[in-house]
Design a protein around this motif. Structure first.
Motif, short mmCIF file in Angstrom:
data_model
loop_
_atom_site.label_atom_id
_atom_site.label_comp_id
_atom_site.label_asym_id
_atom_site.label_seq_id
_atom_site.Cartn_x
_atom_site.Cartn_y
_atom_site.Cartn_z
N SER A 116 0.85 -1.20 0.00
CA SER A 116 0.00 0.00 0.00
C SER A 116 0.88 1.25 0.00
O SER A 116 2.04 1.21 0.42
CB SER A 116 -0.92 0.01 1.22
N PHE A 117 0.32 2.36 -0.43
CA PHE A 117 1.09 3.60 -0.49
C PHE A 117 1.51 4.06 0.90
O PHE A 117 2.58 4.66 1.06
CB PHE A 117 0.28 4.69 -1.19
N VAL A 118 0.68 3.78 1.91
CA VAL A 118 1.05 4.14 3.27
C VAL A 118 2.28 3.37 3.70
O VAL A 118 3.26 3.94 4.23
CB VAL A 118 -0.11 3.88 4.25
N ASN A 119 2.29 2.06 3.45
CA ASN A 119 3.43 1.24 3.84
C ASN A 119 4.69 1.62 3.07
O ASN A 119 5.78 1.76 3.66
CB ASN A 119 3.11 -0.24 3.62
N LEU A 120 4.54 1.77 1.77
CA LEU A 120 5.71 2.14 0.96
C LEU A 120 6.22 3.53 1.34
O LEU A 120 7.43 3.78 1.34
CB LEU A 120 5.35 2.10 -0.52
N GLY A 121 5.29 4.42 1.70
CA GLY A 121 5.69 5.76 2.11
C GLY A 121 6.47 5.74 3.41
O GLY A 121 7.49 6.43 3.56
N LEU A 122 6.01 4.93 4.38
CA LEU A 122 6.73 4.82 5.65
C LEU A 122 8.11 4.22 5.45
O LEU A 122 9.11 4.71 5.99
CB LEU A 122 5.93 3.96 6.63
N GLY A 167 9.86 4.17 2.68
CA GLY A 167 10.66 5.14 1.94
C GLY A 167 11.17 6.26 2.82
O GLY A 167 12.32 6.71 2.68
N LEU A 168 10.33 6.72 3.76
CA LEU A 168 10.75 7.77 4.68
C LEU A 168 11.93 7.30 5.53
O LEU A 168 12.93 8.02 5.67
CB LEU A 168 9.57 8.16 5.58
N GLY A 174 10.26 7.17 11.38
CA GLY A 174 9.21 6.36 10.76
C GLY A 174 8.14 5.96 11.76
O GLY A 174 6.93 5.97 11.44
#
Length: 468
Positions: free
Chosen positions: A176-182, A184-185, A213
């Motif tokens: 999910s974009f939330v998981n990938l965003g975390l 990636g951060l 994160g």
């Protein structure tokens, strides 16, 4: 390797005997714990869910895993007699044992799991005590291949965590974009601090990345803290809570796994020490192997699965340049605290997979890098050695990418040789013996410094002395 050349190739800011100030050493020790925490608690979590006789015992098994890992890490950093490597070797529960131990637990009961773990553990002690007899089988070419395979085979696990689900692509929310965003951060903060800053911010980059994160995950409301409220304040260890049972087939299976994890430990120690610009000594490898075996016996008595060195912490040493055993010892104390205080451990357990994955991915990649450094610094990649390197990597990664190739073999063979580490490591070991020009064949070879066979062992005369 010694002298100025080794010094130039060292990547450490804090060497093995260095003691950073306590204000820096504590967060650096916590950083070690964060790197290995979920890898240490996942096997007992999975075991408790898969073996019916310990269903509902999850919290106790996890706390025992933390306590034993803490004591084992302290012993590796600060040896007790011959037990310990005197190195920043972080210990924990090994995934390598999990599949077979689940099968043993379901077939014979949980007592047979701990019985086999206890009775077979002296295999690694014997490997350590008799290391002088077989050290020539593990030159940098072999150990370097094992270290590279450790890193490469962990990368898919890191990607699963980064995608938000250690269970794999079938899990809900995977990628999910939330998981990938975390993830990636965490990755951006970690690599940014490591590469664009100097001093303490650089060495604590993984810790800061994971904290950032975690805070972001809290702000997004994706952290479930219900387990923290439910967790108790104190855990009391209960030795032999589930008893011991000794099944011959279970003991033989686990004994073979100890040999494989022994090879992994040799690779981990070599990868850790390579960061300092030198190679591991025979005393360090011997002490590390003995500690693996002794602490696995201790773990079996206190209801923990076999312990071995954790490869992600090898990556941490190479990435941050912190090779201080003092720091690793503090990490061991933190693990003990987490083990005895379940509520504190629950806070760390609540960390989303994606947050850990962002940091784990770079650490796993750095393990591969340390293995490559072992080979490039010590091995002449001539025709013989290049062939061994190529074939071992191809066979190891081949069974990892296409495990179906073993589908017509018995399940035990599939489980064992479906591991890239087993297949690739065994290939490197055997090819180095069979191909002429190796340490056990004819002609010149490369040895890890301090591990050269004595002339009397090989029957050769004393080497010429260079007076320059």
């Amino acid at each position: 390797m010694s002298g100025p050349e080794a010094e130039q190739q060292s990547v450490v800011l804090y060497d093995i005997e260095d003691k950073p100030p306590l204000g820096k050493a504590i967060p650096l020790g916590i950083q070690h714990v964060l790197a290995m925490f979920l890898g240490n608690v996942a096997p007992p979590l999975i075991l408790a869910g898969a073996v019916g006789s310990v269903t509902g015992e999850t919290t106790f098994l996890v706390q025992m895993a933390l306590i034993v890992a803490g004591i084992a890490t302290i012993v590796q950093a600060y040896p007790v007699g011959p037990v310990g490597a005197r190195l920043p070797v972080v210990m924990g529960t090994s995934f390598a044992f999990l599949g077979p131990l689940i099968g043993i637990g379901n077939q014979f009961g949980i007592a047979a799991v701990f019985g086999a773990s206890l009775l077979a553990a002296p295999v690694e002690v014997i490997m350590g005590v008799s290391f002088d007899r077989f050290r020539r089988f593990f030159p940098p070419l072999v150990t370097g291949i094992v270290v590279m395979l450790i890193g490469l085979t962990l990368i898919p696990t890191g990607m699963n965590y980064a995608a938000g689900a250690s269970a794999g692509p079938s899990a809900e929310g995977y990628g999910s974009f939330v998981n990938l965003g975390l993830a990636g951060l965490v990755l951006i903060v970690t690599v940014g601090l490591n590469q664009f800053f100097e001093g303490f911010l650089r060495v604590i980059s993984v810790f800061v990345g994971i904290i950032v994160g975690y805070l972001a995950a809290l702000a997004l409301g994706v952290v479930d803290l219900s387990a923290v409220a439910a967790a108790g304040w104190v855990t009391v260890p209960v030795p032999l809570k589930y008893g011991l049972a000794f099944e011959p087939s279970a003991v033989v299976t686990v004994a073979f796994l100890y040999i494989i994890t022994g090879m992994e430990t040799i690779g981990d120690i070599s990868g850790t020490v390579s960061a300092t610009g030198r190679n591991a000594t025979r005393e360090e490898i011997r002490g590390g192997l003995v500690a693996d075996g002794v602490m696995s016996v201790f773990g079996a008595v206190f209801n923990a699965l076999p312990n071995t060195s954790f490869s992600q912490n090898v990556g941490l040493v190479n990435f941050t340049g912190v090779a201080s055993r003092y720091v690793a010892g503090i990490g061991g104390v933190v693990l003990l605290a987490l083990g005895f205080i379940p509520k504190v451990g629950a806070v760390v357990s609540a960390m989303p997979d994606a947050v850990l994955g962002g940091g784990a991915l770079i650490l796993f990649a750095m393990i591969f890098s340390s293995g490559a450094r072992l080979i490039t610094q010590n091995v002449e990649l001539d025709h013989r050695n290049s062939t061994i390197l190529a074939m071992s990597m191809a066979l190891g990664l081949g069974v990892a990418f296409r495990p179906e190739i073993l589908q017509n073999f018995p399940s035990e063979v599939q489980t064992l040789f479906g591991s890239a580490l087993v297949t690739g490591g065994m290939a490197a070991l055997i090819l180095n013996i069979v191909f002429p020009g190796g340490s056990v064949g004819t002609g010149p070879t490369e040895y890890t410094a301090g591990l050269e066979p004595d002339p009397v062992e090989t029957g050769a005369g004393a080497p010429p002395v260079d007076d320059d």
